[in-house]
Design a protein around this motif. Structure first.
Motif, PDB file in Angstrom:
ATOM      1  N   VAL A 216       0.809  -1.355   0.177  1.00  0.00           N
ATOM      2  CA  VAL A 216       0.013  -0.022  -0.650  1.00  0.00           C
ATOM      3  C   VAL A 216       1.237   1.127   0.038  1.00  0.00           C
ATOM      4  CG1 VAL A 216      -1.974   1.331   1.625  1.00  0.00           C
ATOM      5  CG2 VAL A 216      -2.106  -1.172   1.165  1.00  0.00           C
ATOM      6  N   ALA A 217       1.940   1.676   1.051  1.00  0.00           N
ATOM      7  CA  ALA A 217       2.924   2.223   1.058  1.00  0.00           C
ATOM      8  C   ALA A 217       3.812   2.650  -0.719  1.00  0.00           C
ATOM      9  CB  ALA A 217       3.977   2.154   1.834  1.00  0.00           C
ATOM     10  N   LYS A 218       3.846   1.848  -1.108  1.00  0.00           N
ATOM     11  CA  LYS A 218       4.336   1.892  -2.458  1.00  0.00           C
ATOM     12  C   LYS A 218       3.716   2.459  -3.631  1.00  0.00           C
ATOM     13  CE  LYS A 218       6.684  -1.720  -4.335  1.00  0.00           C
ATOM     14  NZ  LYS A 218       7.249  -2.697  -5.392  1.00  0.00           N
ATOM     15  N   LEU A 219       2.312   1.697  -3.462  1.00  0.00           N
ATOM     16  CA  LEU A 219       1.067   2.528  -4.037  1.00  0.00           C
ATOM     17  C   LEU A 219       1.194   3.822  -3.871  1.00  0.00           C
ATOM     18  CD1 LEU A 219      -0.820   1.393  -6.441  1.00  0.00           C
ATOM     19  CD2 LEU A 219      -2.549   0.699  -4.758  1.00  0.00           C
ATOM     20  N   ARG A 220       0.563   4.121  -3.095  1.00  0.00           N
ATOM     21  CA  ARG A 220       0.373   5.928  -2.853  1.00  0.00           C
ATOM     22  C   ARG A 220       1.614   6.485  -2.874  1.00  0.00           C
ATOM     23  NH1 ARG A 220      -1.003   4.910   3.758  1.00  0.00           N
ATOM     24  NH2 ARG A 220      -2.811   5.007   3.522  1.00  0.00           N
ATOM     25  N   LYS A 221       2.973   5.918  -3.487  1.00  0.00           N
ATOM     26  CA  LYS A 221       3.895   6.909  -3.196  1.00  0.00           C
ATOM     27  C   LYS A 221       4.021   7.515  -5.046  1.00  0.00           C
ATOM     28  CE  LYS A 221       7.242   5.399  -0.327  1.00  0.00           C
ATOM     29  NZ  LYS A 221       9.334   4.917  -0.628  1.00  0.00           N
ATOM     30  N   LYS A 222       3.012   6.216  -5.810  1.00  0.00           N
ATOM     31  CA  LYS A 222       3.154   6.048  -7.663  1.00  0.00           C
ATOM     32  C   LYS A 222       1.299   7.294  -7.851  1.00  0.00           C
ATOM     33  CE  LYS A 222       5.830   3.206  -8.734  1.00  0.00           C
ATOM     34  NZ  LYS A 222       5.870   2.535  -8.961  1.00  0.00           N
ATOM     35  N   ILE A 223       0.046   7.116  -6.442  1.00  0.00           N
ATOM     36  CA  ILE A 223      -1.037   7.574  -7.199  1.00  0.00           C
ATOM     37  C   ILE A 223      -1.260   9.194  -6.097  1.00  0.00           C
ATOM     38  CG2 ILE A 223      -1.808   5.812  -7.735  1.00  0.00           C
ATOM     39  CD1 ILE A 223      -3.502   5.554  -5.303  1.00  0.00           C
ATOM     40  N   GLU A 224      -0.787   9.052  -5.155  1.00  0.00           N
ATOM     41  CA  GLU A 224      -1.200  10.563  -3.755  1.00  0.00           C
ATOM     42  C   GLU A 224      -0.326  11.540  -3.864  1.00  0.00           C
ATOM     43  OE1 GLU A 224      -3.517  10.378  -1.367  1.00  0.00           O
ATOM     44  OE2 GLU A 224      -3.478   8.538  -1.288  1.00  0.00           O
ATOM     45  N   ARG A 225      -0.816  12.777  -4.044  1.00  0.00           N
ATOM     46  CA  ARG A 225      -0.009  14.101  -4.411  1.00  0.00           C
ATOM     47  C   ARG A 225       0.931  14.101  -3.834  1.00  0.00           C
ATOM     48  NH1 ARG A 225      -4.056  17.171  -7.577  1.00  0.00           N
ATOM     49  NH2 ARG A 225      -5.923  16.330  -8.296  1.00  0.00           N
ATOM     50  N   ASP A 226       0.489  13.892  -2.070  1.00  0.00           N
ATOM     51  CA  ASP A 226       1.415  13.391  -1.462  1.00  0.00           C
ATOM     52  C   ASP A 226       1.669  12.399  -0.541  1.00  0.00           C
ATOM     53  OD1 ASP A 226       2.950  14.197   1.030  1.00  0.00           O
ATOM     54  OD2 ASP A 226       2.228  15.813   2.329  1.00  0.00           O
ATOM     55  N   PRO A 227       2.334  11.881  -0.633  1.00  0.00           N
ATOM     56  CA  PRO A 227       2.260  10.051   0.130  1.00  0.00           C
ATOM     57  C   PRO A 227       2.513   9.769   1.298  1.00  0.00           C
ATOM     58  CG  PRO A 227       3.631  10.155  -2.115  1.00  0.00           C
ATOM     59  CD  PRO A 227       3.540  11.434  -1.328  1.00  0.00           C
ATOM     60  N   ALA A 228       3.079  11.332   2.243  1.00  0.00           N
ATOM     61  CA  ALA A 228       2.780  11.017   3.648  1.00  0.00           C
ATOM     62  C   ALA A 228       1.940  12.133   3.938  1.00  0.00           C
ATOM     63  CB  ALA A 228       4.428  12.373   4.230  1.00  0.00           C
ATOM     64  N   ALA A 229       0.956  12.291   3.847  1.00  0.00           N
ATOM     65  CA  ALA A 229      -0.713  12.743   4.117  1.00  0.00           C
ATOM     66  C   ALA A 229      -1.424  12.110   2.698  1.00  0.00           C
ATOM     67  CB  ALA A 229      -0.568  13.869   3.872  1.00  0.00           C
ATOM     68  N   PRO A 230      -1.888  10.923   2.871  1.00  0.00           N
ATOM     69  CA  PRO A 230      -2.354  10.384   2.048  1.00  0.00           C
ATOM     70  C   PRO A 230      -3.879  10.668   2.324  1.00  0.00           C
ATOM     71  CG  PRO A 230      -1.340   8.578   3.435  1.00  0.00           C
ATOM     72  CD  PRO A 230      -1.699   9.977   3.777  1.00  0.00           C
ATOM     73  N   VAL A 231      -4.733  11.042   0.791  1.00  0.00           N
ATOM     74  CA  VAL A 231      -5.306  11.195   1.586  1.00  0.00           C
ATOM     75  C   VAL A 231      -6.516  10.211  -0.210  1.00  0.00           C
ATOM     76  CG1 VAL A 231      -5.871  13.635   1.463  1.00  0.00           C
ATOM     77  CG2 VAL A 231      -6.187  12.394  -0.873  1.00  0.00           C
ATOM     78  N   LEU A 232      -6.337   8.968  -0.912  1.00  0.00           N
ATOM     79  CA  LEU A 232      -6.809   9.110  -1.517  1.00  0.00           C
ATOM     80  C   LEU A 232      -7.481   7.115  -1.568  1.00  0.00           C
ATOM     81  CD1 LEU A 232      -5.157   9.257  -5.269  1.00  0.00           C
ATOM     82  CD2 LEU A 232      -7.920  10.275  -4.150  1.00  0.00           C
ATOM     83  N   ILE A 233      -6.072   6.386  -0.594  1.00  0.00           N
ATOM     84  CA  ILE A 233      -6.494   4.716   0.038  1.00  0.00           C
ATOM     85  C   ILE A 233      -5.628   5.688   1.826  1.00  0.00           C
ATOM     86  CG2 ILE A 233      -5.229   2.925   0.225  1.00  0.00           C
ATOM     87  CD1 ILE A 233      -4.022   3.527  -2.413  1.00  0.00           C
ATOM     88  N   LYS A 234      -7.212   5.626   2.537  1.00  0.00           N
ATOM     89  CA  LYS A 234      -7.091   5.857   3.487  1.00  0.00           C
ATOM     90  C   LYS A 234      -6.845   4.877   4.699  1.00  0.00           C
ATOM     91  CE  LYS A 234      -9.363  11.070   3.962  1.00  0.00           C
ATOM     92  NZ  LYS A 234     -10.667  11.480   4.059  1.00  0.00           N
ATOM     93  N   THR A 235      -5.624   4.821   5.696  1.00  0.00           N
ATOM     94  CA  THR A 235      -5.703   3.509   6.749  1.00  0.00           C
ATOM     95  C   THR A 235      -7.167   4.009   7.406  1.00  0.00           C
ATOM     96  OG1 THR A 235      -3.482   3.255   6.972  1.00  0.00           O
ATOM     97  CG2 THR A 235      -4.407   2.551   8.376  1.00  0.00           C
ATOM     98  N   VAL A 236      -7.600   2.777   7.983  1.00  0.00           N
ATOM     99  CA  VAL A 236      -8.657   2.860   8.701  1.00  0.00           C
ATOM    100  C   VAL A 236      -8.247   2.104  10.384  1.00  0.00           C
ATOM    101  CG1 VAL A 236     -11.183   1.380   9.109  1.00  0.00           C
ATOM    102  CG2 VAL A 236     -10.409   2.394   6.801  1.00  0.00           C
ATOM    103  N   ARG A 237      -8.469   2.404  10.542  1.00  0.00           N
ATOM    104  CA  ARG A 237      -7.717   2.326  12.183  1.00  0.00           C
ATOM    105  C   ARG A 237      -7.830   0.859  12.263  1.00  0.00           C
ATOM    106  NH1 ARG A 237      -7.537   3.730  18.029  1.00  0.00           N
ATOM    107  NH2 ARG A 237      -4.882   3.457  18.530  1.00  0.00           N
ATOM    108  N   GLY A 238      -6.679   0.137  13.064  1.00  0.00           N
ATOM    109  CA  GLY A 238      -7.654  -1.334  13.499  1.00  0.00           C
ATOM    110  C   GLY A 238      -7.952  -2.149  12.750  1.00  0.00           C
ATOM    111  N   VAL A 239      -8.508  -1.535  11.189  1.00  0.00           N
ATOM    112  CA  VAL A 239      -9.247  -2.273  10.162  1.00  0.00           C
ATOM    113  C   VAL A 239      -8.284  -3.377   8.613  1.00  0.00           C
ATOM    114  CG1 VAL A 239     -11.464  -2.773   8.939  1.00  0.00           C
ATOM    115  CG2 VAL A 239     -11.362  -1.732  11.054  1.00  0.00           C
TER     116      VAL A 239
END
Length: 252
Positions: A216-239
Motif C-alpha cells: 500500500v505504501a508503494k502504491l501511495r507513492k505512485k498515486i497520492e499527491r502527498d504520500p506522507a499525507a494520503p487522501v486517496l487510500i486511507k488507513t482505517v485504524r485497526g481494520v
C-alpha cells in the motif's frame, strides 16, 4: 465504559498484557482469564463480544474449552497458539473457532482479525469504523478495459497502464497494478488486510501484515499527491484500508 468487551484467555501474563494494550488502544474494553473456570465465570458475568483463546493453557486444552463454550454460546472465538500446526487449525475450526492466529503475531494482525471476525459475525457495533455505502457506479468489466478515471488519473488495467493527472505514463510494477485494481474495483469500501490478500491472490490465509502495508505504501507513492499525507487510500485504524474517491468509466 465501552460495551465492546473482549475476553483474553491465556496463561501467560506477558501475552495477556500485550493483547490487552493492543485492543484497548483500539477502543475495546478488555477482561482477562487464565483458565477454564475463570473463562466461564467471565462469560457469565460480562457481555463478551469476542474471545481470544490460547490453545495451550498450562495443563488445560484450549480446544476443549472452545468446545465447551460453543455448547452454550455463539460468542466468536479466535484461537491463538505457538504452534503452526495444521491439525490444530482444523480441529479448532471443527470445534467452532472463527479464526486462528499463530504466535509470534503482530499486533496489527490481531486488530485486523478481531475487526474482521466481529464484522463477519455481526457481534459488535462498528459504526465508528464504517462509512456510508457508496452509490453503485455499475462499472462493468468492459469499462475497466476501456479505462477508468479516479482523482484525475486514468487506469487501463487490461494493459497495465496508468496515466497521471497530466496524462503522463506512471511507471508501475505488476504488483502495483494488482493492488490498484483491488481498490478501483472496491471504491469507498473498507478492506481488511485479510480481504486484500484474498482479492490479490484468490486464496485464504494469514497475510504477512507488513507485506500488505508495504505494498500500500508503494502504491501511495505512485498515486497520492502527498504520500506522507494520503487522501486517496486511507488507513482505517485497526481494520485496513479504503479508496476514498469515486471511480468512473473514462468514456462516461
Amino acid at each position: 465504559m465501552n460495551s465492546n468487551t473482549i475476553l483474553i484467555v491465556d496463561d501467560e501474563p506477558k501475552v495477556r498484557l500485550l493483547l490487552k494494550r493492543c485492543l484497548e488502544s483500539d477502543g475495546f474494553n478488555v477482561i482477562e482469564a487464565e483458565d477454564e473456570a475463570r473463562t466461564l465465570e467471565a462469560i457469565s458475568a460480562h457481555d463478551v463480544k469476542l474471545i481470544t483463546l490460547d490453545v495451550n493453557l498450562g495443563g488445560e486444552n484450549g480446544l476443549q474449552i472452545a468446545k465447551r463454550i460453543r455448547q452454550n454460546s455463539n460468542i466468536p472465538i479466535i484461537m491463538i497458539t505457538g504452534r503452526d500446526d495444521v491439525i490444530d487449525r482444523v480441529v479448532g475450526l471443527e470445534v467452532g473457532a472463527d479464526d486462528y492466529i499463530t504466535k509470534p503475531f503482530h499486533v496489527r494482525e490481531v486488530l485486523a482479525r478481531v475487526g474482521s471476525v466481529l464484522r463477519r459475525t455481526g457481534s459488535v457495533e462498528v459504526a465508528a469504523k464504517t462509512v456510508p455505502e457508496a452509490p453503485d457506479t455499475h462499472i462493468a468489466a468492459e469499462d475497466f478495459e476501456e479505462g477508468v478515471i479516479f482523482d484525475g488519473m486514468t487506469a487501463y488495467l487490461d494493459r497495465f497502464e496508468l496515466l497521471d493527472r497530466d496524462s503522463a505514463l506512471v511507471e508501475m510494477t505488476s504488483g502495483d497494478f494488482r493492488m490498484l485494481a483491488v481498490f478501483l474495483r472496491n471504491p469507498k469500501k473498507i478492506l481488511s488486510r485479510d480481504r486484500i490478500m484474498d482479492l490479490l491472490h484468490g486464496t485464504e490465509g494469514s497475510p504477512v501484515d507488513r507485506t500488505i502495508d508495504n505494498q500500500v505504501a508503494k502504491l501511495r507513492k505512485k498515486i497520492e499527491r502527498d504520500p506522507a499525507a494520503p487522501v486517496l487510500i486511507k488507513t482505517v485504524r485497526g481494520v485496513g484500508y479504503m479508496l476514498a474517491t469515486n471511480v468512473k468509466p473514462s468514456g462516461k
